[in-house]
Design a protein around this motif. Structure first.
Motif, PDB file in Angstrom:
ATOM      1  N   VAL A   1       0.956  -1.054  -0.051  1.00 39.91           N
ATOM      2  CA  VAL A   1      -0.088   0.072  -0.200  1.00 39.91           C
ATOM      3  C   VAL A   1       0.923   1.359  -0.104  1.00 39.91           C
ATOM      4  CG1 VAL A   1      -1.662   1.394   1.339  1.00 39.91           C
ATOM      5  CG2 VAL A   1      -1.869  -1.084   1.184  1.00 39.91           C
TER       6      VAL A   1
ATOM      7  N   TYR B   1      -1.117  -5.002  -1.987  1.00 35.96           N
ATOM      8  CA  TYR B   1      -2.376  -4.324  -2.408  1.00 35.96           C
ATOM      9  C   TYR B   1      -3.297  -5.401  -3.133  1.00 35.96           C
ATOM     10  CZ  TYR B   1      -4.772  -1.943  -6.360  1.00 35.96           C
ATOM     11  OH  TYR B   1      -5.720  -1.308  -7.208  1.00 35.96           O
TER      12      TYR B   1
ATOM     13  N   GLN C   1      -8.805  -1.204  -2.451  1.00 32.70           N
ATOM     14  CA  GLN C   1      -7.901  -0.846  -3.549  1.00 32.70           C
ATOM     15  C   GLN C   1      -8.084   0.594  -4.178  1.00 32.70           C
ATOM     16  OE1 GLN C   1      -8.016  -4.490  -6.100  1.00 32.70           O
ATOM     17  NE2 GLN C   1      -6.587  -5.549  -5.164  1.00 32.70           N
TER      18      GLN C   1
ATOM     19  N   VAL D   1      -6.619   3.210  -1.944  1.00 36.39           N
ATOM     20  CA  VAL D   1      -5.339   3.176  -2.196  1.00 36.39           C
ATOM     21  C   VAL D   1      -4.699   4.057  -3.579  1.00 36.39           C
ATOM     22  CG1 VAL D   1      -3.184   1.893  -2.792  1.00 36.39           C
ATOM     23  CG2 VAL D   1      -4.588   1.184  -1.022  1.00 36.39           C
TER      24      VAL D   1
END
Ligand SMILES: Nc1ncnc2c1ncn2[C@@H]1O[C@H](COP(=O)(O)OP(=O)(O)OP(=O)(O)O)[C@@H](O)[C@H]1O
Length: 223
Positions: free
Chosen positions: A88, A131, A139, A142
């Motif tokens: 991340v 991820y 996701q 992010v």
């Protein structure tokens, strides 16, 4: 303050005009939602704004000192990208790459910015996670945190809630709304869910058949 001005902008691909003569001005703090049936040219329009593809004719003027690198982008996620094997924090901080391309390291401010955006997007505690182990909603957060490392002025999103379940979808809309109302970031987003997407939008840009489009303002008036 005006940020993006489209003048007689014709978009499409070789021998295929999708939308004729787009004339509009996007100003600081506005929230534009782009709708229309499949294949009408929504993604083509945002890729043209991002200069990822050329326009057929017309102009895109960036106003008041805005640079192309001030426009952050959250592309539509493809299946293989969901399996990207980075952490991340690595993905979020890579949003700074546009600015740091002459350096091979991230400076203090860039690291702080990444940390701040991880916090802002509710990703604290997930920094070291890969991820590809995150949920679809995480996701997207992010990728949004990454886009925020690139800019605090304009973010363009291509179907940010695609594939998310209804609760996570509403969550994502809330995050985007907060960025718009609290951080005054201009939002340009594509959505298929007109009702949900337009609850927060100030402008609704609808692409129609035959190269036409309409713009509606919040409250329903046309312009
Ligand atoms: N690189 C390309 N070269 C030629 N034609 C393309 C290219 N990319 C897209 N098109 C065509 O342009 C049209 C518009 O595509 P675009 O992706 O902009 O539509 P869209 O409104 O975003 O659709 P969707 O809602 O399905 O994502 C489609 O007919 C598509 O096949």
């Amino acid at each position: 303050m005006k940020q993006i001005i489209c003048k007689d902008l014709k978009i499409g691909y070789e021998k295929k005009i999708l939308i004729n003569s787009i004339n509009l001005t996007i100003s600081e703090g506005e929230y534009w939602c782009i709708t229309g049936a499949n294949g009408m040219g929504k993604t083509t329009f945002i890729k043209t704004l991002l200069k990822l593809i050329p326009s057929i004719s017309g102009e895109i003027i960036l106003s008041d000192g805005l640079h192309q690198t001030d426009i952050g982008y959250l592309p539509q996620q493809k299946i293989h990208q969901k399996n990207f094997p980075a952490s991340v924090e690595e993905i979020v901080i890579s949003g700074n790459l546009n600015k740091s391309k002459l350096r091979w390291y991230y400076n203090k401010e860039e690291k702080a910015r990444a940390k701040q955006n991880i916090l802002k997007l509710g990703l604290k505690g997930l920094e070291k996670k890969s991820y590809n182990t995150l949920s679809g909603g995480q996701q997207q957060r992010v990728l949004l945190a990454r886009a925020l490392c690139a800019t605090s002025k304009i973010i363009i999103l291509d179907e940010p809630v695609s594939g998310l379940d209804p609760n996570v979808t509403q969550d994502m809309y809330n995050v985007i709304k907060k960025l718009n109302t609290e951080d005054k970031i201009t939002i340009i987003t594509i959505s298929h869910d007109v009702q949900l997407a337009t609850q927060d939008a100030t402008h609704l840009l609808h692409f129609e058949k035959d190269g036409k489009y309409t713009i509606k303002l919040k409250g329903g008036s046309k312009c």
